[in-house]
Design a protein around this motif. Structure first.
Motif, PDB file in Angstrom:
ATOM      1  N   ARG A 305       0.814  -1.209   0.000  1.00  0.00           N
ATOM      2  CA  ARG A 305       0.000   0.000   0.000  1.00  0.00           C
ATOM      3  C   ARG A 305       0.850   1.263   0.000  1.00  0.00           C
ATOM      4  NH1 ARG A 305      -4.225  -2.526   4.355  1.00  0.00           N
ATOM      5  NH2 ARG A 305      -5.563  -3.594   2.851  1.00  0.00           N
ATOM      6  N   SER A 306       1.947   1.225   0.766  1.00  0.00           N
ATOM      7  CA  SER A 306       2.823   2.403   0.783  1.00  0.00           C
ATOM      8  C   SER A 306       3.444   2.614  -0.595  1.00  0.00           C
ATOM      9  CB  SER A 306       3.911   2.234   1.849  1.00  0.00           C
ATOM     10  OG  SER A 306       4.751   1.135   1.558  1.00  0.00           O
ATOM     11  N   ASP A 308       1.941   1.821  -3.444  1.00  0.00           N
ATOM     12  CA  ASP A 308       0.872   2.392  -4.277  1.00  0.00           C
ATOM     13  C   ASP A 308       0.741   3.896  -4.021  1.00  0.00           C
ATOM     14  OD1 ASP A 308       0.379  -0.103  -5.266  1.00  0.00           O
ATOM     15  OD2 ASP A 308      -1.308  -0.528  -3.922  1.00  0.00           O
ATOM     16  N   ILE A 309       0.775   4.281  -2.732  1.00  0.00           N
ATOM     17  CA  ILE A 309       0.671   5.712  -2.384  1.00  0.00           C
ATOM     18  C   ILE A 309       1.848   6.480  -2.938  1.00  0.00           C
ATOM     19  CG2 ILE A 309       0.666   7.347  -0.450  1.00  0.00           C
ATOM     20  CD1 ILE A 309      -0.828   5.167   1.164  1.00  0.00           C
ATOM     21  N   TYR A 310       3.044   5.899  -2.846  1.00  0.00           N
ATOM     22  CA  TYR A 310       4.251   6.573  -3.354  1.00  0.00           C
ATOM     23  C   TYR A 310       4.134   6.822  -4.858  1.00  0.00           C
ATOM     24  CZ  TYR A 310       9.154   7.415  -4.480  1.00  0.00           C
ATOM     25  OH  TYR A 310      10.309   7.966  -4.930  1.00  0.00           O
ATOM     26  N   ARG A 311       3.616   5.834  -5.596  1.00  0.00           N
ATOM     27  CA  ARG A 311       3.473   5.996  -7.055  1.00  0.00           C
ATOM     28  C   ARG A 311       2.456   7.092  -7.377  1.00  0.00           C
ATOM     29  NH1 ARG A 311       4.307   0.409  -6.945  1.00  0.00           N
ATOM     30  NH2 ARG A 311       2.068  -0.026  -6.720  1.00  0.00           N
ATOM     31  N   ILE A 312       1.363   7.145  -6.593  1.00  0.00           N
ATOM     32  CA  ILE A 312       0.353   8.200  -6.834  1.00  0.00           C
ATOM     33  C   ILE A 312       0.949   9.576  -6.590  1.00  0.00           C
ATOM     34  CG2 ILE A 312      -1.809   9.165  -5.959  1.00  0.00           C
ATOM     35  CD1 ILE A 312      -2.680   6.243  -5.392  1.00  0.00           C
ATOM     36  N   ILE A 313       1.687   9.722  -5.467  1.00  0.00           N
ATOM     37  CA  ILE A 313       2.301  11.009  -5.136  1.00  0.00           C
ATOM     38  C   ILE A 313       3.308  11.394  -6.198  1.00  0.00           C
ATOM     39  CG2 ILE A 313       3.786  12.196  -3.479  1.00  0.00           C
ATOM     40  CD1 ILE A 313       2.430  10.519  -1.280  1.00  0.00           C
ATOM     41  N   SER A 314       4.102  10.431  -6.652  1.00  0.00           N
ATOM     42  CA  SER A 314       5.109  10.732  -7.686  1.00  0.00           C
ATOM     43  C   SER A 314       4.435  11.200  -8.960  1.00  0.00           C
ATOM     44  CB  SER A 314       5.938   9.478  -7.974  1.00  0.00           C
ATOM     45  OG  SER A 314       6.666   9.082  -6.826  1.00  0.00           O
TER      46      SER A 314
END
Length: 314
Positions: A305-306, A308-314
């Motif tokens: 999940r972290s 996935d969140i990192y990819r969204i933020i990037s």
């Protein structure tokens, strides 16, 4: 971490003992690849976890409470429609495969009796939970839909007929005889290592179990069986028979072994290859599996999940 045929067999025995004739009260899907089913028996209630995780697939009774999504996934809603109020009439393991089949009798909207089967295939990244109509053998749905574009081997889509995963001609070890065991060695072309023979010839035998069978027979795992004496082959078969007898008599001893203070592995029997490691025994296989996998699975999901969140933020 061998969730192999022996572990599946021990889980099936436990579910047969506790869940048969139990009534399904609730169905949840806390993760996209995981179900939790609440079952009420005679004076007892249980929660059954079925996970098709690519990393830690498993089936066992659970004591853990997980938060559920505000809006249940469609597969969860489908199961609620068909299974709530239904009774579990059978739990089985076909041919010592890493498969658990749960038959449920329930009633449809008109009150007519229906017979459904919930199938858990515990096979690494190919794991799945498949819901079928028992009478027709047709797939109603699955937690992972697999088309021929994803897999050229087997399609798993609503409306299709359910077929078992290809077994590569492997045999059920609980039904093996001395003659078939020895003939299998003779009929294998070329050289054949002891461990490879056990894992390649029989369903549900993991490398860990194969090494243990070899160790008890004083046979090295990489020994070429074609070069062995008849006496050594007999010793290997006797060791294999000891394992088979434990399965057939349900002589399970669930345990976790520790190395340097950390959980290193688990199994449903005492393994000779782990005789020098610290061991903790448990009353049931479900408790063993839950204790071993819970923290690992939790860390893996947080990491995913972290990411996935990192990819969204990037």
């Amino acid at each position: 971490m061998p969730y192999d045929g022996s572990v599946v067999n021990s889980i099936v025995h436990e579910l047969q003992e506790k869940l048969l004739n139990g009534k399904i009260d609730k169905v949840y899907q806390p993760e996209r690849d995981e179900l939790v089913i609440s079952i009420r028996g005679y004076g007892d209630s249980y929660k059954l976890l079925l996970s098709a995780s690519s990393t830690y697939p498993r089936v066992h009774l659970t004591e853990m409470n997980k938060s559920n999504p505000a809006v249940p996934p469609s597969f969860c809603m489908l199961l609620r429609k068909h299974l709530l109020g239904g009774r579990i009439v059978s739990v089985r393991q076909p041919e010592f495969e890493r498969i658990i089949e749960i038959d449920i009798d329930s009633a449809d909207e008109m009150g007519y009796s229906t017979h459904k089967t919930l199938i858990s295939e515990i096979m690494g990244r190919h794991s799945n939970i498949i819901f079928i109509d028992k009478g027709t053998g047709r797939i109603i749905d699955s937690i992972k839909r697999i088309s021929f574009e994803i897999s050229s081997v087997r399609e798993i889509l609503p409306g299709g007929y359910y077929e078992y995963p290809p077994s590569a001609g492997k045999a059920d070890p609980t039904k093996a005889t001395r003659e078939s065991f020895i003939e299998g060695i003779k009929n294998t072309p070329g050289s054949i290592k002891a461990e490879k023979y056990l894992t390649g010839k029989f369903n549900g035998i993991s490398s860990v179990l194969a090494r243990d069978i070899c160790t008890r027979a004083n046979v090295e795992s990489d020994t070429d069986l074609k070069q062995c004496s008849n006496e050594l082959i007999e010793e290997l078969f006797l060791s294999f028979s000891m394992f088979r007898k434990k399965v057939n008599t349900a002589a399970f001893k669930p345990n976790i072994v520790y190395k340097d203070g950390k959980a290193a592995d688990f199994y449903c029997f005492d393994l000779e290859i782990y005789r020098n490691l610290e061991k903790q025994e448990f009353q049931g296989m479900s408790e063993t599996v839950e204790r071993f996998y819970h923290e690992k699975d939790q860390k893996d999901r947080i990491k995913q999940r972290s990411g996935d969140i990192y990819r969204i933020i990037s």
